[in-house]
Design a protein around this motif. Structure first.
Motif, PDB file in Angstrom:
ATOM      1  N   ASP A   1       0.852  -1.177   0.000  1.00 25.42           N
ATOM      2  CA  ASP A   1       0.000   0.000   0.000  1.00 25.42           C
ATOM      3  C   ASP A   1       0.900   1.243   0.000  1.00 25.42           C
ATOM      4  N   ALA A   2       0.937   1.953  -1.148  1.00 27.04           N
ATOM      5  CA  ALA A   2       1.869   3.078  -1.283  1.00 27.04           C
ATOM      6  C   ALA A   2       1.613   4.189  -0.264  1.00 27.04           C
ATOM      7  N   PRO A   3       0.346   4.628  -0.039  1.00 31.38           N
ATOM      8  CA  PRO A   3       0.135   5.682   0.970  1.00 31.38           C
ATOM      9  C   PRO A   3       0.595   5.258   2.367  1.00 31.38           C
ATOM     10  N   LEU A   4       0.388   4.001   2.699  1.00 24.33           N
ATOM     11  CA  LEU A   4       0.822   3.526   4.025  1.00 24.33           C
ATOM     12  C   LEU A   4       2.344   3.589   4.133  1.00 24.33           C
ATOM     13  N   LEU A   5       3.002   3.198   3.060  1.00 26.03           N
ATOM     14  CA  LEU A   5       4.471   3.218   3.029  1.00 26.03           C
ATOM     15  C   LEU A   5       4.976   4.646   3.257  1.00 26.03           C
ATOM     16  N   ARG A   6       4.325   5.571   2.583  1.00 21.85           N
ATOM     17  CA  ARG A   6       4.700   6.988   2.675  1.00 21.85           C
ATOM     18  C   ARG A   6       4.470   7.491   4.108  1.00 21.85           C
ATOM     19  N   SER A   7       3.309   7.124   4.671  1.00 24.20           N
ATOM     20  CA  SER A   7       2.985   7.580   6.041  1.00 24.20           C
ATOM     21  C   SER A   7       3.987   7.033   7.044  1.00 24.20           C
ATOM     22  N   LEU A   8       4.372   5.779   6.870  1.00 24.18           N
ATOM     23  CA  LEU A   8       5.342   5.172   7.787  1.00 24.18           C
ATOM     24  C   LEU A   8       6.655   5.952   7.771  1.00 24.18           C
ATOM     25  N   ALA A   9       7.144   6.222   6.557  1.00 24.16           N
ATOM     26  CA  ALA A   9       8.431   6.927   6.428  1.00 24.16           C
ATOM     27  C   ALA A   9       8.324   8.357   6.948  1.00 24.16           C
ATOM     28  N   ASP A  10       7.215   9.047   6.613  1.00 18.29           N
ATOM     29  CA  ASP A  10       7.072  10.448   7.026  1.00 18.29           C
ATOM     30  C   ASP A  10       6.975  10.590   8.539  1.00 18.29           C
ATOM     31  N   SER A  11       6.295   9.612   9.190  1.00 15.63           N
ATOM     32  CA  SER A  11       6.166   9.694  10.648  1.00 15.63           C
ATOM     33  C   SER A  11       7.540   9.621  11.311  1.00 15.63           C
ATOM     34  N   VAL A  12       8.416   8.813  10.735  1.00 12.91           N
ATOM     35  CA  VAL A  12       9.768   8.697  11.312  1.00 12.91           C
ATOM     36  C   VAL A  12      10.586   9.948  10.989  1.00 12.91           C
ATOM     37  N   ARG A  13      10.488  10.431   9.730  1.00 14.55           N
ATOM     38  CA  ARG A  13      11.368  11.523   9.310  1.00 14.55           C
ATOM     39  C   ARG A  13      10.917  12.882   9.832  1.00 14.55           C
ATOM     40  N   THR A  14       9.634  13.173   9.697  1.00 16.26           N
ATOM     41  CA  THR A  14       9.194  14.530  10.024  1.00 16.26           C
ATOM     42  C   THR A  14       8.719  14.670  11.461  1.00 16.26           C
ATOM     43  N   LYS A  15       8.135  13.588  12.027  1.00 24.36           N
ATOM     44  CA  LYS A  15       7.613  13.716  13.398  1.00 24.36           C
ATOM     45  C   LYS A  15       8.587  13.160  14.436  1.00 24.36           C
ATOM     46  N   ASN A  16       9.747  12.711  13.975  1.00 30.17           N
ATOM     47  CA  ASN A  16      10.797  12.184  14.870  1.00 30.17           C
ATOM     48  C   ASN A  16      10.301  11.067  15.780  1.00 30.17           C
ATOM     49  N   ILE A  17       9.483  10.220  15.238  1.00 30.26           N
ATOM     50  CA  ILE A  17       9.018   9.061  16.015  1.00 30.26           C
ATOM     51  C   ILE A  17       9.967   7.898  15.718  1.00 30.26           C
ATOM     52  N   ASP A  18      10.274   7.130  16.745  1.00 29.86           N
ATOM     53  CA  ASP A  18      11.302   6.097  16.572  1.00 29.86           C
ATOM     54  C   ASP A  18      10.768   4.775  16.049  1.00 29.86           C
ATOM     55  N   LEU A  19       9.543   4.485  16.370  1.00 33.30           N
ATOM     56  CA  LEU A  19       8.955   3.227  15.877  1.00 33.30           C
ATOM     57  C   LEU A  19       7.520   3.502  15.450  1.00 33.30           C
ATOM     58  N   VAL A  20       7.230   3.237  14.191  1.00 34.14           N
ATOM     59  CA  VAL A  20       5.875   3.454  13.676  1.00 34.14           C
ATOM     60  C   VAL A  20       5.364   2.110  13.153  1.00 34.14           C
ATOM     61  N   LEU A  21       4.180   1.738  13.624  1.00 35.91           N
ATOM     62  CA  LEU A  21       3.609   0.453  13.225  1.00 35.91           C
ATOM     63  C   LEU A  21       2.230   0.674  12.613  1.00 35.91           C
ATOM     64  N   PRO A  22       1.876  -0.104  11.622  1.00 40.33           N
ATOM     65  CA  PRO A  22       0.532   0.032  11.061  1.00 40.33           C
ATOM     66  C   PRO A  22      -0.527  -0.609  11.968  1.00 40.33           C
ATOM     67  N   ARG A  23      -1.667   0.032  12.030  1.00 38.26           N
ATOM     68  CA  ARG A  23      -2.794  -0.566  12.762  1.00 38.26           C
ATOM     69  C   ARG A  23      -3.770  -1.121  11.731  1.00 38.26           C
ATOM     70  N   PHE A  24      -3.857  -2.430  11.694  1.00 39.20           N
ATOM     71  CA  PHE A  24      -4.665  -3.085  10.665  1.00 39.20           C
ATOM     72  C   PHE A  24      -6.151  -3.022  11.008  1.00 39.20           C
ATOM     73  N   THR A  25      -6.941  -3.217   9.972  1.00 40.32           N
ATOM     74  CA  THR A  25      -8.380  -3.250  10.168  1.00 40.32           C
ATOM     75  C   THR A  25      -8.759  -4.648  10.659  1.00 40.32           C
ATOM     76  N   LEU A  26      -9.382  -4.686  11.825  1.00 41.13           N
ATOM     77  CA  LEU A  26      -9.726  -5.983  12.414  1.00 41.13           C
ATOM     78  C   LEU A  26     -11.207  -6.276  12.259  1.00 41.13           C
ATOM     79  N   GLY A  27     -11.519  -7.513  11.943  1.00 42.00           N
ATOM     80  CA  GLY A  27     -12.889  -7.968  12.040  1.00 42.00           C
ATOM     81  C   GLY A  27     -13.180  -8.285  13.496  1.00 42.00           C
TER      82      GLY A  27
ATOM     83  N   LEU B   1      12.188   5.578  23.895  1.00 41.59           N
ATOM     84  CA  LEU B   1      11.961   6.076  22.532  1.00 41.59           C
ATOM     85  C   LEU B   1      10.456   6.123  22.249  1.00 41.59           C
ATOM     86  N   SER B   2      10.097   6.960  21.271  1.00 43.68           N
ATOM     87  CA  SER B   2       8.665   7.154  21.007  1.00 43.68           C
ATOM     88  C   SER B   2       8.127   6.091  20.053  1.00 43.68           C
ATOM     89  N   VAL B   3       6.883   5.714  20.283  1.00 45.57           N
ATOM     90  CA  VAL B   3       6.229   4.675  19.475  1.00 45.57           C
ATOM     91  C   VAL B   3       4.841   5.182  19.076  1.00 45.57           C
TER      92      VAL B   3
END
Lengths: 253, 411
Positions: free
Chosen positions: B121-147, B216-218
Motif C-alpha cells: 500500500d503506497a500511501p501507508l508506506l509513505r505515512s510510515l516513512a514520514d512519521s519517522v522523518r518529520t515527526k521524529n518518532i522512533d517506531l511506527v507500526l501500522p494498525r490493521f483493520t480488524l474484524g 523512545l517514542s512509538v
C-alpha cells in the motif's frame, strides 16, 4: 541340656554384639564424613554465593561478555540465576564427596576377608543404583503423565486423565521392575509379573482409547464413505429457505 | 550516537562488498523487502517508486532483478534477510539485517516489510516513512483493520499486556511491517547481536517494549482496509506457545523497567462499564471452546493450583458452572490469570511447555466469552478490547506485588 542351650544363646549374643561393635566404627566414620563434608559444602556454597553476588556474576553473564553462554546457563538455573546454580552445584558435589569418602571409610574399617564387607559393599552400590533408577523413573513418570494430560485436554479427549494415569503407571511399573532387577530380587517372578502388568495396562489403554474414540472413528468412516448426491438434471431442486450468511470464522492470530 | 558494531554472522550480509563512502547514496529511506517471487518483485518496486515520487530510496532485496534501471529513483542493494520459522511476523534476523544496513547506509528511516503475500500500500508506506522523518518518532507500526473475530491473541493477550506494562497503546505489538528510526535501529542492532551469535535469528522480537524501555517514542498509524495476514501454519497450540513464551520471556527480561513505568493516562470513566451481553446462542465453535475449558477444569486442577491463587480458582469453578449461553469471563479475572501465568513463567514453577499448555484452555474460555460479548459487531469488539486492556492496567498492581513478593501470595 539347659546349660547347653544357655551356652549356645550366650555365644550367639556374643557374636552379634561383636558384629555390631565391629560395624559401629564404620557407621560412625560414614556419618562423620557425611556431616563434615555437608558442612564444608554449605560453607563453600555460601561463600561462593556471596562472592558471585559481589562481583555481579549474573549481570555480567547476561551482558555480552560471554556470548553464547547466558541463555543456556540461565535456562538450567533455578530462578534464572547462574549464581544460585553454581552455589547449589558446589554444595551437592561436597555432599557426594562426603558419601564417597564415608563408604570408603566404612570399607576400610573391615578386614579384607570379612564376609560382611564382601557381601554388603557391592549391595550398597546396587542399592544406590536402584534408588537412582526409582527417583529418575518417578520424575519421568510425573513429567510424562502431565505432558499427556495437558496434551489430551487440549485435544479435547474426554479420557485425558485416564490416559495420563495409564502412562504414569506404565513408567512406574517399568521403573519398579528395573529397580528390583538391579537389586537381584525376585528373578523370574519379577519379569513375569512385569510382563503381565505392562501388557495389562497397554491392553486397558488400547481398549479405552478404542471404545472412547468409537464415535469419532465411525463419523470419520461415514464421512469418507458417503459421497455427495447430485440431483438429476430433470429433477427440480427442492425449495429451501434462504440460509443466513455464515458467521465469520474466528482467527486467533 | 555512534554506529554499533555487529557480530559477523551467516545471516548478516557481511560477505557482501561494503559500499565505499563515495558510492553511498543520499537516500533517507531504506525499504527492506521480504523474499518475494521474481515475477511479483516489479509490482512491488513500482509501488515503492510511486510512494516516494522523485525521491531516492534504498531498496534491500534478497534477489534484486536484472532490470533495476527501470526504476531510476530506487537503488537496489542485496540483502540476506532471515525469514523466520514463525514466518508471518518480523523476527530477530529481520531486525538484525535491516539494522545492519541502516547503520551502514546511514538511512534516516528504515521500513521493514514482512508480509510477502499482501500487495504493498503506497500511501501507508509513505505515512510510515514520514512519521519517522518529520515527526521524529522512533517506531511506527501500522494498525490493521480488524474484524470482530480477528487477531484474538492480539486482543486478549499481546495488546493488553503491552499497553499495561509498557504504556504503549499499540494494537499490534508483534509487527508484520514496521518503520524504525536510526536510533532504534542502532539499539536493535545491539540487542539482536547476542541472539544472532546464538543462531536464534528466527526468535521473535518485541520492538515496542524495546523502544519503551529505551525511552523512545512509538506510534501506530491506521492501515485502512488492510487486514493482518494470517500465519502459514495451522497448529494453534504450537503457535500460541511460541508467541506466549517469547512475550513472557520479554516481560521477564524487562521486569525492572515495567515495575517502575507508569501506564497510559486513564480513559474517560464511561469506557469502564462492560458492554451488555448479546442475546445470542453460543455457536458450535463457542461450545467447543467451553467444552475444552470444562475438560481442563476437571483435569488440570493439579497444575492450575501451582499457578493460580485460590480466589482465581474459585472464580473459574463458578465460571465452569455457567451454561454456554451465559458464559462470561470477567476481564479482571482474565487479567489476573495472565499475570499469574507470567509470574509462574518467571519463577519456573513448572515446565514452561506445561505452563503454556495449561494456559491454553483458559485462553479459549476468554475467547468464548469475548465472542459472545462481541456478537460479530466490530463496534462492540473494539469496546470489549478496550475494556480488557483497561482491566490489565487496573490489575497491574497485582502483578507488581506478586512479582516482588511471590511467597506472600502463594496458595
Amino acid at each position: 541340656m539347659g546349660q547347653q542351650i544357655e551356652s549356645a544363646l550366650r555365644q550367639s549374643i556374643h557374636r552379634i554384639v561383636l558384629v555390631l561393635v565391629s560395624f559401629l566404627p564404620g557407621i560412625l566414620a560414614f556419618l562423620l564424613a557425611l556431616i563434615v563434608f555437608t558442612l564444608i559444602g554449605w560453607a563453600l556454597s555460601a561463600l561462593l554465593r556471596r562472592l558471585l553476588t559481589a562481583v555481579r556474576f549474573d549481570e555480567r553473564l547476561a551482558s555480552r561478555e560471554f556470548p553464547g553462554a547466558p541463555a543456556v546457563i540461565a535456562d538450567w538455573s533455578p530462578s534464572s540465576s547462574p549464581t544460585l546454580l553454581a552455589a547449589r552445584v558446589t554444595f551437592w558435589v561436597c555432599v557426594l564427596a562426603g558419601i564417597a569418602i564415608g563408604i570408603s571409610a566404612f570399607d576400610a574399617s573391615y578386614a579384607a576377608d570379612s564376609r560382611y564387607s564382601v557381601f554388603l559393599l557391592p549391595y550398597v552400590a546396587h542399592l544406590t543404583g536402584a534408588i537412582l533408577i526409582l527417583v529418575a523413573g518417578t520424575l519421568l513418570a510425573r513429567f510424562l503423565a502431565r505432558t499427556v494430560l495437558i496434551g489430551a485436554v487440549n485435544a479435547q479427549l474426554h479420557y485425558a486423565r485416564f490416559l495420563s494415569l495409564g502412562v504414569k503407571w506404565l513408567v512406574l511399573v517399568l521403573t519398579a521392575a528395573m529397580a528390583l532387577d538391579h537389586l537381584q530380587i525376585g528373578g523370574a517372578i519379577v519379569e513375569l509379573a512385569f510382563g503381565i502388568l505392562f501388557g495389562g495396562i497397554v491392553l486397558t489403554l488400547a481398549l479405552a482409547i478404542g471404545l472412547g474414540s468409537r464415535d469419532l472413528v465411525s463419523r470419520s468412516i461415514e464421512k469418507t464413505m458417503e459421497k455427495p448426491t447430485t440431483p438429476r438434471p430433470t429433477e427440480v431442486p427442492p425449495l429451501t429457505e434462504t440460509e443466513p450468511p455464515p458467521r465469520p470464522r474466528l482467527r486467533h492470530f | 550516537m555512534s554506529s554499533t558494531a555487529i557480530t559477523a554472522d551467516a545471516t548478516l550480509p557481511d560477505a557482501q562488498p561494503s559500499p565505499t563512502s563515495a558510492s553511498r547514496s543520499v537516500a533517507e529511506v531504506l525499504v527492506c523487502l521480504p523474499a518475494i517471487a521474481a515475477d511479483a518483485l516489479p509490482t512491488v518496486l513500482e509501488a515503492i517508486a510511486s510512494a516516494f515520487p522523485g525521491e531516492a530510496v534504498l531498496v534491500a532485496s534478497s534477489d534484486p532483478p536484472a532490470n533495476a534501471s527501470d526504476w531510476p529513483s530506487l537503488e537496489l542493494i542485496p540483502y540476506s534477510n532471515a525469514r523466520t520459522g514463525v514466518g508471518w511476523v518480523l523476527a530477530v534476523g529481520d531486525y538484525a539485517a535491516a539494522a545492519h544496513l541502516a547503520v551502514e547506509r546511514d538511512a534516516r528511516a528504515v521500513i521493514l516489510l514482512g508480509d510477502d503475500t499482501a500487495p504493498i500500500d503506497a500511501p501507508l508506506l509513505r505515512s510510515l516513512a514520514d512519521s519517522v522523518r518529520t515527526k521524529n518518532i522512533d517506531l511506527v507500526l501500522p494498525r490493521f483493520t480488524l474484524g470482530p473475530n480477528d487477531a484474538l491473541v492480539n486482543s486478549g493477550l499481546l495488546y493488553p499486556l503491552s499497553r499495561a506494562l509498557f504504556g504503549a497503546d499499540i494494537h499490534f505489538p508483534l509487527p508484520i511491517d514496521a518503520a524504525l528510526s536510526t536510533r532504534l535501529a542502532q539499539r536493535l542492532a545491539t540487542s539482536t547481536q547476542r541472539l544472532m551469535a546464538l543462531n536464534q535469528g528466527s526468535s521473535l522480537l518485541w520492538p515496542v517494549s524495546e523502544a519503551a524501555a529505551a525511552g523512545l517514542s512509538v506510534r501506530e498509524i491506521p492501515a485502512a482496509d488492510i487486514a493482518p495476514p494470517a500465519p502459514p501454519q495451522d497448529d494453534f497450540n504450537a503457535l500460541f506457545a511460541t508467541v506466549a513464551v517469547s512475550l513472557f520471556a520479554d516481560i521477564d527480561a524487562k521486569a525492572s523497567f515495567w515495575q517502575r513505568a507508569r501506564g497510559l493516562p486513564k480513559r474517560p470513566s464511561g469506557q469502564a462499564s462492560p458492554p451488555p451481553i448479546a442475546a445470542i446462542e453460543a455457536s458450535s465453535e463457542i461450545h467447543s471452546m467451553i467444552e475444552t475449558f470444562h475438560l481442563a477444569q476437571d483435569n488440570l486442577q493439579e497444575v492450575w493450583s501451582l499457578v493460580l491463587p485460590p480466589q482465581s480458582r474459585l472464580a473459574l469453578k463458578k465460571l465452569s458452572e455457567l451454561s454456554p449461553d451465559a458464559f462470561v469471563m470477567e476481564p479482571d479475572l482474565w487479567a489476573r490469570i495472565v499475570y499469574d501465568f507470567t509470574l509462574a513463567f518467571h519463577l519456573r514453577t513448572l515446565n514452561r511447555n506445561h505452563l503454556l499448555g495449561a494456559m491454553t484452555p483458559l485462553y479459549l474460555a476468554w475467547v468464548a466469552s469475548h465472542l459472545r460479548t462481541v456478537s460479530d459487531d466490530p463496534g462492540r469488539a473494539a469496546r470489549a478490547v478496550e475494556i480488557t486492556a483497561s482491566a490489565f492496567e487496573t490489575e497491574k498492581s497485582y502483578i507488581v506485588s506478586r512479582w516482588r513478593w511471590p511467597d506472600r501470595f502463594n496458595p
